[in-house]
Design an enzyme around this catalytic site. Structure first.
Site, PDB file in Angstrom:
ATOM      1  N   HIS A  61      -2.432   4.374 -13.495  1.00 14.11           N
ATOM      2  CA  HIS A  61      -3.202   3.094 -14.341  1.00 14.11           C
ATOM      3  C   HIS A  61      -4.547   3.270 -13.688  1.00 14.11           C
ATOM      4  O   HIS A  61      -5.320   4.315 -13.261  1.00 14.11           O
ATOM      5  CB  HIS A  61      -2.258   1.893 -13.895  1.00 14.11           C
ATOM      6  CG  HIS A  61      -2.504   2.179 -11.928  1.00 14.11           C
ATOM      7  ND1 HIS A  61      -1.934   2.343 -11.721  1.00 14.11           N
ATOM      8  CD2 HIS A  61      -2.838   1.543 -11.422  1.00 14.11           C
ATOM      9  CE1 HIS A  61      -2.200   2.288 -10.045  1.00 14.11           C
ATOM     10  NE2 HIS A  61      -2.459   1.233 -10.065  1.00 14.11           N
ATOM     11  N   HIS A  63      -6.614   2.103 -11.448  1.00 14.99           N
ATOM     12  CA  HIS A  63      -7.209   1.680  -9.966  1.00 14.99           C
ATOM     13  C   HIS A  63      -7.817   2.601  -9.222  1.00 14.99           C
ATOM     14  O   HIS A  63      -7.369   4.048  -9.683  1.00 14.99           O
ATOM     15  CB  HIS A  63      -6.002   0.384  -9.166  1.00 14.99           C
ATOM     16  CG  HIS A  63      -5.699  -0.777  -9.617  1.00 14.99           C
ATOM     17  ND1 HIS A  63      -4.633  -1.211  -9.456  1.00 14.99           N
ATOM     18  CD2 HIS A  63      -6.292  -1.383  -9.933  1.00 14.99           C
ATOM     19  CE1 HIS A  63      -4.616  -2.411  -9.383  1.00 14.99           C
ATOM     20  NE2 HIS A  63      -5.981  -2.673 -10.088  1.00 14.99           N
ATOM     21  N   ASP A  65      -8.136   3.669  -6.871  1.00 15.80           N
ATOM     22  CA  ASP A  65      -7.318   4.571  -5.644  1.00 15.80           C
ATOM     23  C   ASP A  65      -6.325   5.632  -6.710  1.00 15.80           C
ATOM     24  O   ASP A  65      -5.527   6.424  -5.815  1.00 15.80           O
ATOM     25  CB  ASP A  65      -5.954   3.719  -4.717  1.00 15.80           C
ATOM     26  CG  ASP A  65      -4.881   3.241  -5.061  1.00 15.80           C
ATOM     27  OD1 ASP A  65      -5.818   2.107  -5.807  1.00 15.80           O
ATOM     28  OD2 ASP A  65      -3.762   3.004  -4.157  1.00 15.80           O
ATOM     29  N   HIS A  66      -6.505   5.438  -7.772  1.00 20.25           N
ATOM     30  CA  HIS A  66      -5.465   6.322  -8.328  1.00 20.25           C
ATOM     31  C   HIS A  66      -6.366   7.025  -9.449  1.00 20.25           C
ATOM     32  O   HIS A  66      -6.049   8.622  -9.882  1.00 20.25           O
ATOM     33  CB  HIS A  66      -4.342   5.432  -9.038  1.00 20.25           C
ATOM     34  CG  HIS A  66      -3.460   5.434  -8.521  1.00 20.25           C
ATOM     35  ND1 HIS A  66      -2.126   5.374  -8.969  1.00 20.25           N
ATOM     36  CD2 HIS A  66      -3.639   3.875  -7.461  1.00 20.25           C
ATOM     37  CE1 HIS A  66      -1.255   4.331  -7.623  1.00 20.25           C
ATOM     38  NE2 HIS A  66      -1.829   3.530  -6.833  1.00 20.25           N
ATOM     39  N   HIS A 145       2.143  -4.334 -12.949  1.00 18.18           N
ATOM     40  CA  HIS A 145       1.317  -3.946 -11.896  1.00 18.18           C
ATOM     41  C   HIS A 145      -0.340  -4.235 -12.600  1.00 18.18           C
ATOM     42  O   HIS A 145      -0.436  -6.129 -11.873  1.00 18.18           O
ATOM     43  CB  HIS A 145       1.255  -2.352 -11.643  1.00 18.18           C
ATOM     44  CG  HIS A 145      -0.071  -2.378 -10.842  1.00 18.18           C
ATOM     45  ND1 HIS A 145       0.311  -2.340  -9.081  1.00 18.18           N
ATOM     46  CD2 HIS A 145      -0.489  -1.838 -10.406  1.00 18.18           C
ATOM     47  CE1 HIS A 145      -0.482  -2.625  -8.245  1.00 18.18           C
ATOM     48  NE2 HIS A 145      -1.676  -1.588  -9.310  1.00 18.18           N
TER      49      HIS A 145
HETATM   50 ZN    ZN Z   1      -2.864   1.780  -5.826  1.00 15.75          ZN
HETATM   51 ZN    ZN Z   2      -2.890  -0.389  -8.511  1.00 17.77          ZN
END
Ligand code: ZN
Ligand code: ZN
Length: 256
Positions: A61, A63, A65-66, A145
C-alpha cells in the site's frame, strides 16, 4: 529453497533499532523486496545484502512507511553503484501504483523511472496473480487497512510465504493464508490502543490460529506494543511457533 529476510521491522514511529517496512524474498533468479519504507536502503547495506541485485519490488500500500525509500533505491541503482545498473527492475503493486510512481518522479524533479535501466510497473488487481522470474507465483488479496491495501502470497515449489502488509483483523485473510510455511504478520499495537486497521498480539494469534502456519513471524511493531508480552499474548490464541522479527532476521525454507 526460499530465503526470507526481514530488512525493516519498524513503523511510522522512528526507532533506534528498526527501520520502516521491507522484507526480502530470495529464490532462484528472483530477489523480491516486499515494501520499501524509509531507512530500508541504509539497512540493506547495513546487514550486508547486495541491494544492487534486487530484481522486483512489490508494494502492499501507499503509506510512506512502506514506500518512501523506493526513490532512494531507484537513485542508488543509477548513481550509487559502479557501473550503473543495466538490469531491468519490475515494480508491482495494487491499482494506483503507476500514478504513485509518477507523482514521486515529479516531486523529485528527475524522471526516476528512466535513469538508464528499464523499469516496468505491473498493477495487480486484488485477487490477481503474477509470475515473477521463472518460478515464483505472487498473489495478492485485499486487506482492511487503506483502500488499496493488499497482502501478498509468495509461492514456489509447494512452499509459501504470506505477508499481511498492514491490516486489521480479517478472518478471510487467515483462511487465505491456510497452511503457509511462514505467516509474516504485522503486530502494530497493544490492546489498549487497538484500532480496526491494525493488529494486536492477540489478533495476530487469532489470525494464526485460523491459518495454522508452520511459523508465525511478527513485524511492524510500534513502540507501545514492544512494552507488552507479545509472545505470551499470541500464545493465548495460537499454539504454534512464533518469532518476533528484527531488522536482519532471516529464515531459509528448504524445498519439499
Ligand atoms: Zn505501516
Ligand atoms: Zn499502513
Amino acid at each position: 529453497m526460499i530465503r526470507l529476510t526481514c530488512v525493516g521491522t519498524g513503523t511510522a514511529a522512528p526507532s533506534p533499532s528498526r527501520v520502516q517496512s521491507a522484507h526480502l524474498v530470495e529464490t532462484g533468479d528472483v530477489r523480491l523486496l516486499l515494501d520499501c519504507g524509509s531507512g530500508v536502503a541504509f539497512r540493506l547495506a547495513n546487514i550486508g545484502i547486495d541491494w544492487s541485485g534486487i530484481t522486483h519490488v512489490a508494494l502492499t500500500h501507499f503509506h510512506p512507511d512502506h514506500m518512501l525509500d523506493l526513490p532512494t533505491l531507484l537513485f542508488a541503482w543509477r548513481w550509487g553503484q559502479l557501473p550503473p545498473r543495466e538490469a531491468p527492475l519490475e515494480i508491482l503493486g495494487p491499482p494506483g501504483t503507476q500514478g504513485l510512481l509518477e507523482r514521486l518522479a515529479a516531486a523529485t524533479g528527475d524522471d526516476m523511472l528512466s535513469l538508464g535501466y528499464p523499469v516496468m510497473v505491473r498493477e495487480l488487481e486484488p485477487g490477481a496473480e503474477a509470475t515473477i522470474g521463472t518460478e515464483i507465483l505472487l498473489r495478492s488479496r485485499k486487506v482492511p487497512h487503506t483502500a488499496e491495501s493488499v497482502a501478498y502470497s509468495v509461492e514456489r515449489g509447494g512452499r509459501r510465504i504470506v505477508y499481511t502488509g498492514d491490516t486489521g483483523h480479517d478472518r478471510a485473510l487467515g483462511e487465505w493464508a491456510a497452511g503457509c510455511d511462514i505467516l509474516l504478520a504485522e503486530c502494530s499495537l497493544p490492546d489498549e490502543l487497538a484500532i480496526a486497521t491494525h493488529l494486536t498480539p492477540r489478533r495476530c494469534g487469532e489470525l494464526a490460529a485460523i491459518a495454522a502456519p508452520a511459523l508465525l513471524a511478527l513485524t511492524h511493531f510500534y513502540p507501545p506494543v514492544e512494552a507488552t508480552d507479545i509472545a505470551g499474548q499470541v500464545a493465548e490464541r495460537f499454539e504454534g511457533p512464533v518469532s518476533l522479527a528484527h531488522d536482519g532476521w532471516t529464515r531459509l525454507i528448504e524445498d519439499r
